[in-house]
Design a protein around this motif. Structure first.
Motif, mmCIF file in Angstrom:
data_model
loop_
_atom_site.group_PDB
_atom_site.id
_atom_site.type_symbol
_atom_site.label_atom_id
_atom_site.label_comp_id
_atom_site.label_asym_id
_atom_site.label_seq_id
_atom_site.Cartn_x
_atom_site.Cartn_y
_atom_site.Cartn_z
ATOM 1 N N ARG A 288 0.850 -1.177 0.000
ATOM 2 C CA ARG A 288 0.000 0.000 0.000
ATOM 3 C C ARG A 288 0.889 1.231 0.000
ATOM 4 N NH1 ARG A 288 -3.191 -0.773 5.101
ATOM 5 N NH2 ARG A 288 -1.739 -2.438 5.461
ATOM 6 N N PHE A 289 0.523 2.244 -0.781
ATOM 7 C CA PHE A 289 1.296 3.473 -0.846
ATOM 8 C C PHE A 289 1.030 4.296 0.406
ATOM 9 C CE2 PHE A 289 1.789 7.921 -2.021
ATOM 10 C CZ PHE A 289 3.122 7.896 -2.400
ATOM 11 N N GLU A 290 2.089 4.632 1.104
ATOM 12 C CA GLU A 290 1.956 5.422 2.315
ATOM 13 C C GLU A 290 3.173 6.312 2.446
ATOM 14 O OE1 GLU A 290 1.666 4.501 7.027
ATOM 15 O OE2 GLU A 290 0.598 3.168 5.677
#
Length: 92
Positions: A20-22
């Motif tokens: 997940r992009f974070e």
């Protein structure tokens, strides 16, 4: 029947594996980074000037309190703020 169950398990595993992009930093970190950059820029702006167009003339303004004491202190303070911004944990 067994194949559909395996597909569901594989799909669930794939969903858990997908990254997940974070962002590494949060809003509070970026706010402190901007403050630090402003302090550093102010320090460098205060260091500028004091020169002369004629190389034969010596201008004492280059050794003013602002350029020797205040500006380097602001630059170092700005770098300290940057370190604080990087190490800050906004979740606490």
């Amino acid at each position: 029947m067994g194949e559909s169950k395996n597909k569901k398990v594989e799909k669930t595993v794939e969903e858990n594996i997908k990254p997940r992009f974070e962002f590494i930093f949060k809003k509070k970190n970026y706010l402190w980074m901007i403050i630090g950059l402003v302090v550093i820029a102010t320090g460098f702006a205060l260091m500028s000037g004091g020169g002369t167009d004629d190389p034969a003339l010596f201008n004492e303004a280059i050794f003013s309190w602002r350029r020797i004491r205040l500006a380097p202190t602001l630059v170092l303070l700005g770098f300290g703020i940057e370190m604080y911004a990087i190490l800050l944990n906004p979740d606490k």
